[in-house]
Design an enzyme around this catalytic site. Structure first.
Site, PDB file in Angstrom:
ATOM      1  N   ASN A   1      27.187  37.249  50.663  1.00  0.00           N
ATOM      2  CA  ASN A   1      28.209  36.812  49.698  1.00  0.00           C
ATOM      3  C   ASN A   1      28.243  37.655  48.422  1.00  0.00           C
ATOM      4  OD1 ASN A   1      29.807  34.408  48.243  1.00  0.00           O
ATOM      5  ND2 ASN A   1      28.002  34.877  46.989  1.00  0.00           N
TER       6      ASN A   1
ATOM      7  N   SER B   1      37.803  39.317  52.035  1.00  0.00           N
ATOM      8  CA  SER B   1      38.712  38.890  50.963  1.00  0.00           C
ATOM      9  C   SER B   1      40.151  39.087  51.401  1.00  0.00           C
ATOM     10  CB  SER B   1      38.459  39.736  49.711  1.00  0.00           C
ATOM     11  OG  SER B   1      39.554  39.640  48.822  1.00  0.00           O
TER      12      SER B   1
ATOM     13  N   TYR C   1      37.455  48.065  46.419  1.00  0.00           N
ATOM     14  CA  TYR C   1      37.127  46.703  46.860  1.00  0.00           C
ATOM     15  C   TYR C   1      37.800  46.386  48.201  1.00  0.00           C
ATOM     16  CZ  TYR C   1      36.689  41.575  46.244  1.00  0.00           C
ATOM     17  OH  TYR C   1      36.419  40.230  46.388  1.00  0.00           O
ATOM     18  N   ALA C   2      39.090  46.727  48.311  1.00  0.00           N
ATOM     19  CA  ALA C   2      39.811  46.453  49.564  1.00  0.00           C
ATOM     20  C   ALA C   2      39.192  47.239  50.717  1.00  0.00           C
ATOM     21  CB  ALA C   2      41.287  46.808  49.405  1.00  0.00           C
ATOM     22  N   ALA C   3      38.768  48.475  50.435  1.00  0.00           N
ATOM     23  CA  ALA C   3      38.142  49.297  51.487  1.00  0.00           C
ATOM     24  C   ALA C   3      36.875  48.615  52.002  1.00  0.00           C
ATOM     25  CB  ALA C   3      37.816  50.687  50.945  1.00  0.00           C
TER      26      ALA C   3
HETATM   27  N1  CAA Z   1      51.561  43.078  40.882  1.00  0.00           N
HETATM   28  C1  CAA Z   1      52.634  43.773  40.422  1.00  0.00           C
HETATM   29  N2  CAA Z   1      52.515  44.755  39.487  1.00  0.00           N
HETATM   30  C2  CAA Z   1      51.297  45.011  39.010  1.00  0.00           C
HETATM   31  C3  CAA Z   1      50.157  44.313  39.440  1.00  0.00           C
HETATM   32  C4  CAA Z   1      50.320  43.297  40.414  1.00  0.00           C
HETATM   33  N3  CAA Z   1      49.314  42.605  40.910  1.00  0.00           N
HETATM   34  N4  CAA Z   1      49.096  44.812  38.796  1.00  0.00           N
HETATM   35  C5  CAA Z   1      49.544  45.768  37.978  1.00  0.00           C
HETATM   36  N5  CAA Z   1      50.878  45.889  38.107  1.00  0.00           N
HETATM   37  C6  CAA Z   1      51.757  46.809  37.425  1.00  0.00           C
HETATM   38  C7  CAA Z   1      51.769  46.535  35.915  1.00  0.00           C
HETATM   39  O1  CAA Z   1      52.711  45.512  35.586  1.00  0.00           O
HETATM   40  C8  CAA Z   1      52.164  47.888  35.350  1.00  0.00           C
HETATM   41  O2  CAA Z   1      53.540  48.077  35.533  1.00  0.00           O
HETATM   42  P1  CAA Z   1      54.378  49.044  34.538  1.00  0.00           P
HETATM   43  O3  CAA Z   1      53.782  50.407  34.675  1.00  0.00           O
HETATM   44  O4  CAA Z   1      55.761  48.926  35.032  1.00  0.00           O
HETATM   45  O5  CAA Z   1      54.163  48.457  33.174  1.00  0.00           O
HETATM   46  C9  CAA Z   1      51.460  48.855  36.290  1.00  0.00           C
HETATM   47  O6  CAA Z   1      51.250  48.140  37.517  1.00  0.00           O
HETATM   48  C10 CAA Z   1      50.136  49.337  35.738  1.00  0.00           C
HETATM   49  O7  CAA Z   1      49.344  48.163  35.457  1.00  0.00           O
HETATM   50  P2  CAA Z   1      48.424  48.049  34.150  1.00  0.00           P
HETATM   51  O8  CAA Z   1      49.247  48.361  32.921  1.00  0.00           O
HETATM   52  O9  CAA Z   1      47.724  46.757  34.179  1.00  0.00           O
HETATM   53  O10 CAA Z   1      47.455  49.277  34.390  1.00  0.00           O
HETATM   54  P3  CAA Z   1      45.982  49.435  33.905  1.00  0.00           P
HETATM   55  O11 CAA Z   1      45.575  50.802  34.322  1.00  0.00           O
HETATM   56  O12 CAA Z   1      45.843  49.053  32.477  1.00  0.00           O
HETATM   57  O13 CAA Z   1      45.151  48.326  34.732  1.00  0.00           O
HETATM   58  C11 CAA Z   1      44.337  47.220  36.669  1.00  0.00           C
HETATM   59  C12 CAA Z   1      45.161  48.380  36.124  1.00  0.00           C
HETATM   60  C13 CAA Z   1      42.881  47.348  36.192  1.00  0.00           C
HETATM   61  C14 CAA Z   1      44.379  47.320  38.189  1.00  0.00           C
HETATM   62  C15 CAA Z   1      44.901  45.879  36.161  1.00  0.00           C
HETATM   63  O14 CAA Z   1      46.299  45.834  36.414  1.00  0.00           O
HETATM   64  C16 CAA Z   1      44.245  44.708  36.849  1.00  0.00           C
HETATM   65  O15 CAA Z   1      43.140  44.309  36.526  1.00  0.00           O
HETATM   66  N6  CAA Z   1      44.929  44.123  37.845  1.00  0.00           N
HETATM   67  C17 CAA Z   1      44.388  43.039  38.639  1.00  0.00           C
HETATM   68  C18 CAA Z   1      43.665  43.550  39.855  1.00  0.00           C
HETATM   69  C19 CAA Z   1      43.279  42.371  40.724  1.00  0.00           C
HETATM   70  O16 CAA Z   1      44.133  41.645  41.213  1.00  0.00           O
HETATM   71  N7  CAA Z   1      41.977  42.175  40.930  1.00  0.00           N
HETATM   72  C20 CAA Z   1      41.494  41.068  41.666  1.00  0.00           C
HETATM   73  C21 CAA Z   1      40.125  40.699  41.106  1.00  0.00           C
HETATM   74  S1  CAA Z   1      39.515  39.159  41.793  1.00  0.00           S
HETATM   75  C22 CAA Z   1      38.938  39.648  43.268  1.00  0.00           C
HETATM   76  O17 CAA Z   1      38.765  40.798  43.552  1.00  0.00           O
HETATM   77  C23 CAA Z   1      38.628  38.585  44.235  1.00  0.00           C
HETATM   78  C24 CAA Z   1      39.363  38.774  45.459  1.00  0.00           C
HETATM   79  O18 CAA Z   1      38.762  39.100  46.484  1.00  0.00           O
HETATM   80  C25 CAA Z   1      40.821  38.518  45.471  1.00  0.00           C
HETATM   81  P1  NAI Z   2      30.660  36.063  41.032  1.00  0.00           P
HETATM   82  O1  NAI Z   2      30.834  37.282  40.209  1.00  0.00           O
HETATM   83  O2  NAI Z   2      30.853  34.733  40.420  1.00  0.00           O
HETATM   84  O3  NAI Z   2      29.233  36.082  41.747  1.00  0.00           O
HETATM   85  C1  NAI Z   2      28.762  37.229  42.385  1.00  0.00           C
HETATM   86  C2  NAI Z   2      27.249  37.209  42.389  1.00  0.00           C
HETATM   87  O4  NAI Z   2      26.788  38.389  43.069  1.00  0.00           O
HETATM   88  C3  NAI Z   2      26.632  37.226  40.994  1.00  0.00           C
HETATM   89  O5  NAI Z   2      25.666  36.212  40.866  1.00  0.00           O
HETATM   90  C4  NAI Z   2      25.996  38.606  40.893  1.00  0.00           C
HETATM   91  O6  NAI Z   2      24.828  38.638  40.085  1.00  0.00           O
HETATM   92  C5  NAI Z   2      25.678  38.895  42.349  1.00  0.00           C
HETATM   93  N1  NAI Z   2      25.511  40.325  42.593  1.00  0.00           N
HETATM   94  C6  NAI Z   2      26.295  41.336  42.143  1.00  0.00           C
HETATM   95  N2  NAI Z   2      25.798  42.508  42.529  1.00  0.00           N
HETATM   96  C7  NAI Z   2      24.674  42.252  43.241  1.00  0.00           C
HETATM   97  C8  NAI Z   2      23.725  43.062  43.895  1.00  0.00           C
HETATM   98  N3  NAI Z   2      23.828  44.412  43.871  1.00  0.00           N
HETATM   99  N4  NAI Z   2      22.699  42.467  44.525  1.00  0.00           N
HETATM  100  C9  NAI Z   2      22.582  41.121  44.530  1.00  0.00           C
HETATM  101  N5  NAI Z   2      23.454  40.299  43.922  1.00  0.00           N
HETATM  102  C10 NAI Z   2      24.497  40.854  43.279  1.00  0.00           C
HETATM  103  O7  NAI Z   2      31.676  36.270  42.260  1.00  0.00           O
HETATM  104  P2  NAI Z   2      32.285  35.252  43.299  1.00  0.00           P
HETATM  105  O8  NAI Z   2      33.702  35.098  42.978  1.00  0.00           O
HETATM  106  O9  NAI Z   2      31.428  34.069  43.460  1.00  0.00           O
HETATM  107  O10 NAI Z   2      32.223  36.160  44.615  1.00  0.00           O
HETATM  108  C11 NAI Z   2      31.404  35.879  45.725  1.00  0.00           C
HETATM  109  C12 NAI Z   2      31.929  36.682  46.898  1.00  0.00           C
HETATM  110  O11 NAI Z   2      33.250  36.257  47.224  1.00  0.00           O
HETATM  111  C13 NAI Z   2      32.044  38.188  46.612  1.00  0.00           C
HETATM  112  O12 NAI Z   2      31.695  38.913  47.778  1.00  0.00           O
HETATM  113  C14 NAI Z   2      33.517  38.361  46.323  1.00  0.00           C
HETATM  114  O13 NAI Z   2      33.930  39.682  46.565  1.00  0.00           O
HETATM  115  C15 NAI Z   2      34.103  37.377  47.289  1.00  0.00           C
HETATM  116  N6  NAI Z   2      35.449  36.953  46.990  1.00  0.00           N
HETATM  117  C16 NAI Z   2      35.729  36.343  45.797  1.00  0.00           C
HETATM  118  C17 NAI Z   2      37.003  35.935  45.527  1.00  0.00           C
HETATM  119  C18 NAI Z   2      37.377  35.293  44.245  1.00  0.00           C
HETATM  120  O14 NAI Z   2      38.595  35.173  44.002  1.00  0.00           O
HETATM  121  N7  NAI Z   2      36.442  34.863  43.402  1.00  0.00           N
HETATM  122  C19 NAI Z   2      38.095  36.102  46.526  1.00  0.00           C
HETATM  123  C20 NAI Z   2      37.668  36.755  47.736  1.00  0.00           C
HETATM  124  C21 NAI Z   2      36.387  37.148  47.952  1.00  0.00           C
END
Ligand code: CAA
Ligand code: NAI
Length: 246
Positions: free
Chosen positions: A89, A141, A154-156
């Site tokens: 996880n 994810s 991350y997607a990769a």
């Molecule tokens: N949908 C549509 N448009 C988006 C978008 C989205 N999800 N994300 C960014 N954009 C657009 C912005 O609106 C912006 O558009 P304009 O150029 O027209 O203004 C353009 O893309 C560039 O975006 P930013 O200005 O935000 O660019 P940045 O370089 O400052 O930041 C980023 C880029 C770090 C990717 C930031 O946009 C970001 O953090 N996005 C969220 C990424 C995300 O969804 N992460 C999920 C984390 S949780 C997780 O990972 C758990 C899981 O498994 C799902």
């Molecule tokens: P979180 O950030 O709350 O917890 C992640 C935990 O992993 C932390 O306790 C951190 O210390 C530990 N960790 C990080 N690097 C480590 C390493 N090198 N060795 C050992 N432990 C390490 O994250 P969350 O949301 O609980 O995520 C759990 C899992 O679910 C992750 O694999 C995440 O990618 C996945 N996930 C999360 C989603 C979300 O929206 N929160 C959506 C889809 C998947």
């Protein structure tokens, strides 16, 4: 109870989804190993579970480091004598648009989210093969299955988990080991707390159930796949995402 006396290693269990799973598993009778990099949070969570009367052990580990993983597994075996369940996880994000993504951020996410899953699984599998039974669950994810803006690295890694899961299901099924993955959607943890609000709002608008996931929603899926109830489930990717994409 659904996991009576089972020994379950949950990586990344000091926080978020992993800790929700540790609590859920402990309530079902498991001996829970909180295997996490974060020592202060991990120790706190071990104490919290023990104070509630559960069996829990914190072991510090960096899943991306093979030696560290091997030491963690040795400590679990010397404490509990066996391993029944592994939940891969632990995970991190280092989000950036492709054009801005730094090489080291690409690599670190692969090291933790992909190589970490390989390291932990390879370390526990010999013991499961010897017993002729075991459950391995890895966390993919929605981003790995459908892609997500800003998450090349991350997607990769999360897509690769699907491929590894299916490969291991084929390799290890004949040894009595079930291998499955869970693909959560956006879930309320620290990981999502750093996502810009407008992105979270746009994701929420796409979810038919109209809410983000809770850590417990994902923990329940882990529990099903770790319990005897899923004995004929192998090589599957269980989507727990409110139906965000279909
Ligand atoms: N949908 C549509 N448009 C988006 C978008 C989205 N999800 N994300 C960014 N954009 C657009 C912005 O609106 C912006 O558009 P304009 O150029 O027209 O203004 C353009 O893309 C560039 O975006 P930013 O200005 O935000 O660019 P940045 O370089 O400052 O930041 C980023 C880029 C770090 C990717 C930031 O946009 C970001 O953090 N996005 C969220 C990424 C995300 O969804 N992460 C999920 C984390 S949780 C997780 O990972 C758990 C899981 O498994 C799902
Ligand atoms: P979180 O950030 O709350 O917890 C992640 C935990 O992993 C932390 O306790 C951190 O210390 C530990 N960790 C990080 N690097 C480590 C390493 N090198 N060795 C050992 N432990 C390490 O994250 P969350 O949301 O609980 O995520 C759990 C899992 O679910 C992750 O694999 C995440 O990618 C996945 N996930 C999360 C989603 C979300 O929206 N929160 C959506 C889809 C998947």
């Amino acid at each position: 109870m659904r996991l009576s006396n089972k020994v379950a290693i949950i990586t990344g269990a000091a926080n978020g989804i992993g800790f929700a799973a540790a609590k859920r598993f402990a309530k079902e009778g498991a001996k829970v190993v909180i295997a996490d990099f974060n020592e202060s949070e991990g120790k706190l969570k071990e104490v919290e579970l023990r104070e509630e009367g559960y069996e829990a052990l914190f072991v510090q580990v960096d899943v991306s480091n093979k030696d560290s993983v091997d030491r963690m597994v040795e400590q679990v075996l010397s404490t509990y004598g066996t391993i029944d369940i592994l939940i891969n996880n632990a995970g991190i994000t280092r989000d950036a648009m492709l054009t801005k993504m730094k090489q080291n951020d690409f690599q670190r996410v692969l090291d933790v989210n992909l190589t970490g899953v390989f390291n932990c699984t390879q370390a526990v599998v010999p013991f499961m093969i010897e017993k002729g039974t075991g459950k391995i669950i890895s966390t993919s994810s929605v981003s790995g299955v459908y892609g997500n803006i800003g998450q090349t690295n991350y997607a990769a890694a999360k897509a690769a988990i699907v491929g590894m899961t299916k490969t291991w299901a084929k390799e290890l099924g004949r040894k009595g080991i079930n291998v499955n993955a869970v693909a959560p959607g956006f879930t309320e943890t620290n990981m999502v707390a750093s996502v810009p609000e407008k992105v979270v709002d746009s994701m929420k608008a796409m979810i038919p159930l109209q809410r983000l996931g809770k850590p417990e929603d994902i923990a329940n899926a882990y529990l099903f796949l770790a319990s005897d109830e899923s004995d004929y489930v192998n090589g599957t990717v269980l989507h727990v995402d409110g139906g965000i994409m279909m």
